[in-house]
Design a protein around this motif. Structure first.
Motif, PDB file in Angstrom:
ATOM      1  N   PRO A 165       0.765  -0.957   0.154  1.00 53.04           N
ATOM      2  CA  PRO A 165       0.086  -0.065  -0.174  1.00 53.04           C
ATOM      3  C   PRO A 165       0.751   1.446   0.407  1.00 53.04           C
ATOM      4  CG  PRO A 165      -0.630  -1.740   1.816  1.00 53.04           C
ATOM      5  CD  PRO A 165       0.222  -2.008   1.435  1.00 53.04           C
ATOM      6  N   GLN A 166       0.086   2.117  -0.429  1.00 48.50           N
ATOM      7  CA  GLN A 166       1.481   3.439  -0.716  1.00 48.50           C
ATOM      8  C   GLN A 166       0.475   4.325  -0.400  1.00 48.50           C
ATOM      9  OE1 GLN A 166       4.688   4.353  -1.847  1.00 48.50           O
ATOM     10  NE2 GLN A 166       4.472   1.998  -1.506  1.00 48.50           N
ATOM     11  N   LYS A 167       1.335   6.212   0.396  1.00 54.85           N
ATOM     12  CA  LYS A 167       0.450   6.695   0.516  1.00 54.85           C
ATOM     13  C   LYS A 167      -0.266   7.963  -0.772  1.00 54.85           C
ATOM     14  CE  LYS A 167       4.100   9.525   2.995  1.00 54.85           C
ATOM     15  NZ  LYS A 167       4.174  10.616   1.755  1.00 54.85           N
ATOM     16  N   VAL A 168      -0.541   8.761  -0.790  1.00 53.57           N
ATOM     17  CA  VAL A 168      -0.292  10.018  -1.798  1.00 53.57           C
ATOM     18  C   VAL A 168       1.083  10.548  -1.487  1.00 53.57           C
ATOM     19  CG1 VAL A 168      -1.454  11.277  -3.083  1.00 53.57           C
ATOM     20  CG2 VAL A 168      -2.555   9.777  -2.121  1.00 53.57           C
ATOM     21  N   GLY A 169       1.367  11.042  -2.881  1.00 48.03           N
ATOM     22  CA  GLY A 169       3.057  11.418  -2.703  1.00 48.03           C
ATOM     23  C   GLY A 169       2.963  13.205  -1.956  1.00 48.03           C
ATOM     24  N   ILE A 170       1.558  13.826  -1.558  1.00 56.32           N
ATOM     25  CA  ILE A 170       1.479  14.815  -1.224  1.00 56.32           C
ATOM     26  C   ILE A 170      -0.157  14.732   0.381  1.00 56.32           C
ATOM     27  CG2 ILE A 170       2.080  16.829  -3.007  1.00 56.32           C
ATOM     28  CD1 ILE A 170      -1.320  17.177  -3.444  1.00 56.32           C
ATOM     29  N   PRO A 171       0.527  15.872   0.833  1.00 50.77           N
ATOM     30  CA  PRO A 171      -0.398  15.260   2.341  1.00 50.77           C
ATOM     31  C   PRO A 171      -2.015  15.965   2.221  1.00 50.77           C
ATOM     32  CG  PRO A 171       0.942  17.325   2.253  1.00 50.77           C
ATOM     33  CD  PRO A 171       1.000  16.830   1.023  1.00 50.77           C
ATOM     34  N   LEU A 172      -2.405  14.850   1.543  1.00 50.20           N
ATOM     35  CA  LEU A 172      -3.899  15.160   0.759  1.00 50.20           C
ATOM     36  C   LEU A 172      -5.278  15.480   1.966  1.00 50.20           C
ATOM     37  CD1 LEU A 172      -4.575  13.642  -2.582  1.00 50.20           C
ATOM     38  CD2 LEU A 172      -4.310  15.690  -2.136  1.00 50.20           C
TER      39      LEU A 172
END
Length: 401
Positions: free
Chosen positions: A165-172
């Motif tokens: 699993p990956q987080k989005v590359g900016i703090p959405l």
């Protein structure tokens, strides 16, 4: 101080926010004309002043802080002291809006909780942005962007099918919470205009994160099945994904069946729409891997620029995968003036990313560069509270401001 020109001109904001979600909310209000007094802890200020490197050249300020704090006046004030609390209450009495992102209940010990203020300041709009909202079993917990991305499901949807699993590359999670907070404030202003009544806006980052699960959240509610990670593919439209080209990668976005037919006819695949496995979007979704495997060799035959020019001529959605260097050099971004320059109090010129809300009559303005810590303490306390130089000196000597 340069006078604001936006549609919120005349409104005052008492800003008790730090890091990103709260400052994003307040910067939007400030860009649209609100007069914002940002309260910061003496000596240290907003945590993000220390989120560096990188620093903005010539300023000593972190790029992180500069990105979310323009059009605000910085006042240092220790709200843990009785004198600081008294000053805070006097400033709140002159404010239309208070925005805070302290942990649930933390401001009550300083006499600044909503329950303590609502009767005294009946018209006050009080926006609280926390990780999990003011109620529920998780309310006392701190909230962080990556934590919310994990708990809110988006990480389970992001990444390659066989990867982690990956987080989005900016703090959405932070950014969306701030924007939803701003929307709530604007609605509360309309209610106050009609009734004179203020209210609290309770923004939980987890709530807002779940709200923007959008089609993926609805896919789960419709089926009861967890949507799988699809990498760069779309869960409901095929082909709508990244393809390798002869010299890199691009995005191909085929939004409907006529567009797919147009694509096939132009690029030697006219037989595909007659095949039941390709004929409709629903069929292509069911045969996702077959569609991908069929189109991938075709896209690989030519470089990205070749594809972009031809697909744009056919009005087929497409685009390059730009680095940030390419983003900020893009002629569309330049034409829209997405980067603005502001004169910082250090003497340096800083670049900031422009407000994207384009109003024809009352546009966002860029009147104040992100402030130095405590830059406006004396001016605001003289202007708002009429404090003398001697009184200011005494407060500084005792560490209140």
């Amino acid at each position: 101080m340069t006078e604001p020109t936006g549609p919120l001109k005349g409104l005052t904001v008492f800003d008790l926010t730090r890091v990103l979600a709260g400052p994003t909310c307040v910067q939007m209000l400030a860009d649209l004309g609100a007069d914002v007094v940002k309260i910061e802890k003496p000596g240290s200020g907003d945590d993000t002043r220390g989120f560096a490197p990188p620093h903005m050249p010539g300023t000593g300020e972190s790029a992180y802080f500069v990105g979310a704090n323009r059009n605000k006046r910085s006042v240092t004030l220790d709200i843990a002291t009785p004198e600081g609390q008294e000053i805070a209450l006097k400033l709140i009495a002159q404010s239309d809006i208070l925005v805070e992102n302290f942990k649930v209940g933390a401001l009550a010990k300083y006499g600044l909780g909503y329950a303590q203020l609502k009767e005294r300041f009946t018209g006050l709009i009080y926006c609280s942005i926390t990780g999990f909202g003011q109620t529920g079993p998780y309310a006392p917990r701190p909230g962080y962007d990556s934590l919310i991305q994990a708990m809110g499901g988006v990480m389970s949807l992001t990444g390659e099918p066989d990867g982690a699993p990956q987080k989005v590359g900016i703090p959405l999670a932070d950014l969306f919470a701030g924007l939803y907070g701003c929307i709530g404030i604007l609605a509360a202003l309309r209610h106050r205009e009609a009734t004179g009544q203020g209210q609290q806006i309770d923004i939980g980052m987890l709530d807002t994160h779940v709200a923007w699960l959008a089609n993926q959240g609805m896919n789960y509610l419709a089926t009861g099945e967890n949507p799988p990670r699809l990498g760069n593919q779309h869960p409901n439209i095929v082909p709508y994904q990244v393809f390798a080209t002869a010299d890199g990668f691009m995005v191909l976005s085929v939004g409907n069946d006529p567009t797919f037919e147009r694509f096939c006819k132009e690029f030697g695949l006219a037989h595909l729409p007659a095949d039941a496995r390709f004929a409709t979007n629903a069929a292509r979704v069911q045969n996702r891997q077959l569609v991908t495997d069929t189109l991938a060799p075709v896209l690989k035959q030519h470089p990205t620029d070749w594809w972009i020019s031809r697909l744009e001529a056919l009005k087929i959605g497409c685009g390059p995968i730009n680095t940030l260097e390419q983003v900020f050099a893009d002629p569309q971004i330049k034409a829209r003036e997405a980067v603005r320059e502001m004169q910082h109090s250090s003497g340096a010129t800083v670049k900031v990313i422009a407000n994207p809300v384009r109003l024809s009559e009352t546009p966002a303005d860029y009147r104040l560069a992100p402030p130095l810590l405590g830059e406006h303490t004396d001016a605001v306390l003289r202007e708002r509270l009429g404090l003398s130089e001697a009184a200011l000196a005494d407060l500084k000597a005792r560490g209140v401001v």
